[in-house]
Design a protein around this motif. Sequence first.
Motif, short mmCIF file in Angstrom:
data_model
loop_
_atom_site.label_atom_id
_atom_site.label_comp_id
_atom_site.label_asym_id
_atom_site.label_seq_id
_atom_site.Cartn_x
_atom_site.Cartn_y
_atom_site.Cartn_z
N UNK A 1 0.82 -1.20 0.00
CA UNK A 1 0.00 0.00 0.00
C UNK A 1 0.86 1.26 0.00
N UNK A 2 2.00 1.22 0.66
CA UNK A 2 2.90 2.37 0.64
C UNK A 2 3.39 2.65 -0.78
N UNK A 3 3.69 1.58 -1.51
CA UNK A 3 4.15 1.74 -2.89
C UNK A 3 3.02 2.28 -3.76
N UNK A 4 1.81 1.78 -3.57
CA UNK A 4 0.65 2.27 -4.32
C UNK A 4 0.46 3.77 -4.11
N UNK A 5 0.44 4.22 -2.86
CA UNK A 5 0.17 5.64 -2.58
C UNK A 5 1.37 6.53 -2.94
N UNK A 6 2.59 6.03 -2.77
CA UNK A 6 3.76 6.82 -3.16
C UNK A 6 3.80 7.00 -4.67
N UNK A 7 3.46 5.93 -5.39
CA UNK A 7 3.40 6.01 -6.85
C UNK A 7 2.37 7.03 -7.28
N UNK B 1 1.36 9.56 -5.60
CA UNK B 1 1.82 10.90 -5.23
C UNK B 1 2.66 11.54 -6.32
N UNK B 2 3.30 10.69 -7.12
CA UNK B 2 4.18 11.18 -8.19
C UNK B 2 3.47 11.26 -9.53
N UNK B 3 2.21 10.84 -9.59
CA UNK B 3 1.54 10.77 -10.88
C UNK B 3 2.03 9.60 -11.70
N UNK B 4 2.70 8.65 -11.04
CA UNK B 4 3.19 7.45 -11.72
C UNK B 4 2.09 6.38 -11.68
N UNK B 5 2.38 5.19 -12.21
CA UNK B 5 1.37 4.14 -12.38
C UNK B 5 1.81 2.89 -11.63
N UNK B 6 0.91 2.33 -10.83
CA UNK B 6 1.18 1.16 -10.02
C UNK B 6 0.79 -0.10 -10.79
N UNK B 7 1.67 -1.11 -10.80
CA UNK B 7 1.40 -2.36 -11.52
C UNK B 7 1.57 -3.53 -10.57
N UNK B 8 0.49 -3.95 -9.90
CA UNK B 8 0.58 -5.11 -8.99
C UNK B 8 0.62 -6.42 -9.77
N UNK B 9 1.48 -7.33 -9.34
CA UNK B 9 1.66 -8.61 -10.04
C UNK B 9 1.21 -9.77 -9.16
#
Length: 518
Positions: free
Chosen positions: A68-74, A76-84
């Motif tokens: 979840x930290x990676x999801x929200x940090x991503x 925050x940057x306008x980047x895209x989260x890709x869960x595998x």
Amino acid sequence: MKNHGLGDWIHRRRVRSRGATALVSVGGTLTYDELADRVDRLANAFADRGVGVGDRVAYLGENSAAFLETLFATGSLGAVFVPLNTRLAPPEIQFALKDSGARLLVASATLEPLAAAGARETAVERVLTVEDGTPQQREGTVFPVPTEEFEAVLDSGASERRDVEVDHDDLAVILYTSGTTGNPKGAMLTHGNLTWNAINVLTDFDISSKDVALMIAPLFHVAALGQGALPVILKGGSIVLEQKFEPGRVLELIEEHRVTNISGVPTTFQLLCEHPNWESTDISSLRNLTCGGSAVPLRVLDAYESRGLAFTMGYGMTETSPGATTLPPAYSRSKQGSGGLAHFHTDVRVVDPGDRPCPPGEVGEIQVHGRNVIAEYWNRPDATASSFVHEEHATWLKTGDMGYFDEEGFLFISDRLKDMIISGGENIYPAQVEQQIAALEEVAAVAVIGVEDARWGEVPRAIVVVREGHELSEKQVLGHLDGKLARYKIPKSVVFVDSMPRTASGKIRKPDLRRQFA
């Protein structure tokens, strides 16, 4: 504030829920203000390593705070989260990383061999490893790119909040669905899709800031993420993250943390009520039981109702973020087997082959419209073009599922156009399995069907015709698939036949196979 997406949720919760528990995991307990600080630091650390707007950051791991930290940090940057999906085989992980173009991979240390194999020959430039369990088979693991330890990276980031411009139409998550023709499709979930899905859940479910949600389903599945975790965080409740489902352990956690919400599939709830400690465990805190994937068996309904509990059931898919319909607890018995009513801010219809609405009781294709519905697939204009019906005032997602409404507007699922198998909540598309089996030179023809299973609902079975002059055993077929497909996709049995029933055009008649072998 410029960020109107998921990435700003935790910052907005920082003051509103200061001191309140946000997450409980193997790493300990985090309050909302502590979580906000970690998300800010991680976002800045990602930025220091070149992650910016639109860049993809992949995550390979079980349920943990780091997910979840990676999801929200991503975000925050306008980047895209890709869960595998951690249950995929190395070639499947590699495909998702290649297709998404992910530059950064965050991976559990327990999955280093899988992460290393999957990252080869992809755009991944760096891997961050998360110590979130007991590492296995790590010795000798060689990564094709530099690696860093997740906590050290997070600690290196500045604590200042980043405010990047993000709108609801911007891409938040690429979530890969099983492919009907071999390769998975990347569903493009926007910040708006996930936000409106959460609003649907908060509207149709009784969620409060006092709720404690136990996440026993993996967050890399859209149901756990979209229906389970995100709405509770949006409301300011607490989440207990469990990495593996073990019934006895789940009962202990319910009692220890006074859990109010659990989401799962029928198998999950069946195993809980069949556990020896079921009757002796204090489950009086439970309020919301959400079940998807298939109908809850009557014997399971009886077990929970005897303890004053009822289920909220529903129907949905990755492309709807994932909620399409929900069946309120009051109807769990009178409408048993129904997917329920359309979510409050979502429209669902059943149509004939000409996309004309069907009357109650008539079976047709289920289509969905709403702000929680994706608009396209990643790198797949062909799939996008064939998956939507564009009308003057609405765009409808063609689900590929068949169903009908009753007179009161409750949806019932009757069949699947795509022959999808649902095993323990996992979607399995036979075509992908068939492609791998057909690669064996001994195979003349193959078809994969679902057969009933007391534990998993249904499991795949392969029907195989062996080429003349060749020999092939079940052990050889299953051995060939090992390592090429996720284990849950590998058939549990193989039946050998002399020929396949076919249509006049030569297509295999799977209904005939189901009648004979399922």
